[in-house]
Design an enzyme around this catalytic site. Structure first.
Site, PDB file in Angstrom:
ATOM      1  N   LYS A 270       0.680  -1.322   0.112  1.00 31.71           N
ATOM      2  CA  LYS A 270       0.188   0.308  -0.061  1.00 31.71           C
ATOM      3  C   LYS A 270       0.848   1.156   0.510  1.00 31.71           C
ATOM      4  O   LYS A 270       1.841   1.790   1.141  1.00 31.71           O
ATOM      5  CB  LYS A 270      -0.880   0.160   1.108  1.00 31.71           C
ATOM      6  CG  LYS A 270      -1.761   1.314   1.196  1.00 31.71           C
ATOM      7  CD  LYS A 270      -3.000   0.808   2.170  1.00 31.71           C
ATOM      8  CE  LYS A 270      -3.786   1.914   2.437  1.00 31.71           C
ATOM      9  NZ  LYS A 270      -5.046   1.388   3.112  1.00 31.71           N
TER      10      LYS A 270
ATOM     11  N   GLU B 216     -19.038  -6.265  10.645  1.00 30.78           N
ATOM     12  CA  GLU B 216     -19.996  -4.974  11.790  1.00 30.78           C
ATOM     13  C   GLU B 216     -20.932  -6.216  12.374  1.00 30.78           C
ATOM     14  O   GLU B 216     -21.230  -5.803  12.998  1.00 30.78           O
ATOM     15  CB  GLU B 216     -20.536  -4.122  11.173  1.00 30.78           C
ATOM     16  CG  GLU B 216     -19.652  -3.476  10.052  1.00 30.78           C
ATOM     17  CD  GLU B 216     -18.836  -3.579   8.617  1.00 30.78           C
ATOM     18  OE1 GLU B 216     -17.827  -2.735   7.894  1.00 30.78           O
ATOM     19  OE2 GLU B 216     -19.486  -5.207   8.374  1.00 30.78           O
TER      20      GLU B 216
ATOM     21  N   ARG C 284     -25.349  -2.747   7.845  1.00 28.56           N
ATOM     22  CA  ARG C 284     -24.939  -4.095   7.922  1.00 28.56           C
ATOM     23  C   ARG C 284     -25.381  -4.932   9.106  1.00 28.56           C
ATOM     24  O   ARG C 284     -25.345  -5.749   8.506  1.00 28.56           O
ATOM     25  CB  ARG C 284     -23.289  -3.786   7.217  1.00 28.56           C
ATOM     26  CG  ARG C 284     -23.138  -2.138   5.858  1.00 28.56           C
ATOM     27  CD  ARG C 284     -22.065  -3.202   5.725  1.00 28.56           C
ATOM     28  NE  ARG C 284     -22.065  -4.147   4.529  1.00 28.56           N
ATOM     29  CZ  ARG C 284     -20.615  -4.808   4.080  1.00 28.56           C
ATOM     30  NH1 ARG C 284     -18.947  -4.588   4.434  1.00 28.56           N
ATOM     31  NH2 ARG C 284     -20.852  -5.262   2.827  1.00 28.56           N
TER      32      ARG C 284
END
Length: 641
Positions: free
Chosen positions: A288, A376, A404
């Site tokens: 990244k 979640e 969610r």
């Protein structure tokens, strides 16, 4: 002015078809030009940065090997899709990325035929890819379908559901696991450790190439030899890794890990994988922030850094000693303050440790702070389990992501009346991230849950006091929502005061109309009420209701008796939200006031600054002022005449 880098090749790429003409050296050069182009643009136009630098070569290789839009490439989450957008005809408008009336920061079907599936929330790509592949099978199409998913997103339960179903279906899909060991914060959990074991197994990586060459020769002998070749491959992988390969056990052919920054090798490998039928997974190792040393060194900060100096890596922020803090930082400092006094308090977040500012508590109380990864639903039920044993969980989830876990909030928390405190960060219109991330639905979707306390502070002091009240209430589930960005109060660190549940407060006296606000939208209502008095001599009362549920019915009774005109203001959907709750009460009690609801209309709102979107939806200061002026002015004129 932007420093101009060479775009000799990039300027000629107007669609993926143009990539087909490039040789190996040109693919490397194009990758370099793309990386420089992204650094140039994103340094001056805020956006997702590190993740996109990490997938430059991978995306170039994908579009070299596959034929979009006939072949479908689906990016999970979407903040790794900038290179895809640039290569698919949006290079010249890329500077409008995440701006009002510009292109979206995420793949969007209505924006391009190359965006096969709209995304924004994580862990959806495999399920979507499987659905597309099955549809192609029904229509007898022979297209390829590719899902690109990060290792952080793979922790989401939906990703495993998709893998499980795809493996059983034998669909011809390719899943590319983009493994960089970090989502926004560093990844956590057993899956992370498993992938690290694969990536760092020297024995496995040493023999892998020879094994693949051998299997390639065997597979050419005939169908039976190919079957035995695959068994040999699976057996060798299991022996070398000392455990069954997770993906192979789900009926995926596993390939990798491979260097995600070798664009030439990736292009050839993807061409080879096109010839292998059935579900396949390619494990790609990337970094990244690749190519920008400051992003490589500080990957969390450079996930979405805002504007920055591309030469020094300095984040360009407006410095001010008198600037109010962000609401997330008020939460982070307040929970730590409360936890020092109350040993039962714990903090939970699904992969948003820094974004929620729970990293402050993690640093001081690591045994009472839990980052559960991008999960979640698990975060909510995990919190419920803690509450069942007497702990006081502060479950911090961005409002848009809490959607969610709705069933878990309802079934695992509320049905059992467990005292989980939901702190919903990024509530309301969040700005540049657009429709996929606006947290505008929580007031509506939470207020219909029995026994749920639904609250929203108008400022930082009220946020602290609501948190203090919630940890002492033991009244069951309690939600507190607050927006993205900075607050409005400099002297916010006041001594705690308990707030009576379901009680609002009067901000300003008035006689001509009443504004009822919930949450931080009340600050715009407060300013509008003062301007109405100063400009038009319209005297409007203002009430900060604090709670959507339970409503302050005593205060509402008085308001409906005293005022003919009532205006509700909320940074949330007006369909079923706070204003709807007020009207429902008015109708049930037979009051006859005229109520106008201001908030987010019944449509999805695209990206823009928060201020632009408040104005678009009509509940910024000017919008509130104009609404009340039009509503009340005719009555004043008739009284004068």
């Amino acid at each position: 002015m932007l420093e101009k880098h060479s775009t000799e090749l990039l300027s000629k790429i107007n669609s993926p078809k143009d990539l087909k003409k490039l040789n190996e050296e040109e693919l490397i050069q194009l990758s370099r030009e793309l990386r420089e182009f992204i650094i140039d643009v994103v340094s001056t136009n805020s956006g997702h940065f590190g993740a996109n630098l990490g997938v430059v070569e991978l995306t170039v290789a994908l579009h070299k090997a596959f034929n979009s839009p006939e072949d479908k490439i689906i990016f999970d989450v979407g903040h790794q899709a900038y290179v895809h957008k640039i290569l698919t005809g949006r290079r010249d408008v890329f500077h409008t990325n995440r701006k009002r009336n510009g292109i979206s920061g995420f793949p969007k079907r209505s924006e391009s035929v190359h965006d096969a599936f709209g995304v924004g929330h994580s862990s959806t790509s495999i399920s979507a890819a499987l659905g597309i592949a099955e549809a192609d099978h029904i229509y007898k199409k022979d297209n390829h379908v590719v899902a690109v998913i990060g290792d952080g997103s793979l922790t989401g339960g939906m990703a495993f559901e998709g893998l499980n179903n795809a493996g059983a279906s034998k669909s011809n899909i390719l899943v590319i696991l983009n493994d960089n060991n970090i989502a926004i914060d560093p990844n956590v959990g057993a899956l992370k450790e498993y992938l690290v074991d694969i990536a760092t197994s020297k024995t496995y990586n040493k023999v892998k190439k020879d094994v693949w060459n051998l299997l390639g020769l065997l597979s050419k002998v005939g169908p039976n030899a190919q079957k035995y070749a695959q068994k040999i491959e699976n057996g060798l992988k299991s022996i070398i890794l000392k455990q069954s390969n997770l993906f192979e056990s789900l009926n995926f052919r596993y390939f990798g890990p491979v260097d995600g920054h070798d664009v030439v090798h990736l292009s050839k490998l993807l061409e080879d994988l096109k010839e292998i039928k059935g579900p396949k997974l390619l494990h790609v190792l990337t970094k990244k922030g690749k190519g920008f040393k400051y992003a490589e060194m500080n990957q969390t900060v450079f996930h979405a850094p805002g504007k920055f100096d591309k030469k020094t890596g300095e984040i360009l922020t407006v410095k001010s000693d008198k600037k109010p803090p962000k609401y997330q930082d008020v939460f982070g400092e307040t929970i730590l303050e409360l936890a020092r006094e109350n040993k039962n308090i714990v903090g939970i977040t699904p992969a948003m440790l820094a974004g929620s500012s729970l990293n402050k508590m993690m640093a001081e109380m690591p045994n009472r702070t839990f980052d559960v990864g991008i999960a979640e639903q698990h975060a909510v039920t995990f919190s419920a389990g803690m509450a069942a044993e007497g702990l006081i969980p502060f479950c911090n989830i961005y409002s848009t992501f809490a959607q969610r876990a709705y069933d878990q909030i309802l079934h695992d928390v509320a049905l059992q009346n467990l005292p989980v405190i939901f702190c919903l960060d990024r509530a309301g219109l969040v700005g540049d991230d657009g429709a996929t991330h606006h947290g505008v639905f929580d007031l509506a979707y939470l207020r219909n849950i029995p026994d749920m306390i639904v609250s929203a502070p108008m400022d930082e002091v009220e946020l602290r006091n609501l948190m203090f009240t919630a940890q002492n209430s033991n009244l069951g589930p309690f939600s507190i929502r607050y927006p993205r960005g900075g607050g409005v109060t400099l002297n916010w660190k006041q001594p705690f005061e308990k707030i009576e549940i379901g009680k609002g407060r009067k901000i300003k006296e008035g006689t001509d109309a009443a504004i009822l606000s919930i949450g931080t939208a009340g600050n715009m209502a407060k300013e509008a009420s003062q301007q109405l008095l100063d400009k038009y001599n319209i005297d409007v009362a203002h009430f900060d209701m604090r709670f959507v549920k339970p409503l302050d019915t005593g205060l509402l009774d008085k308001i409906f008796k005293d005022f003919k005109y009532v205006i509700t203001v909320e940074d949330g959907v007006i369909q079923g939200g706070f204003g709807s709750a007020v009207i429902e009460y008015m109708v049930d009690k037979g009051y006859l006031s005229q109520v106008v609801r201001l908030g987010v209309p019944d449509r999805f709102i695209d990206q823009g600054t928060q201020e632009e979107l408040y104005k678009e939806c009509g509940f910024d200061t000017e919008g509130i002022l104009n609404t009340i002026h039009k509503l009340v002015k005719p009555r004043i004129l008739s009284n004068v005449s």
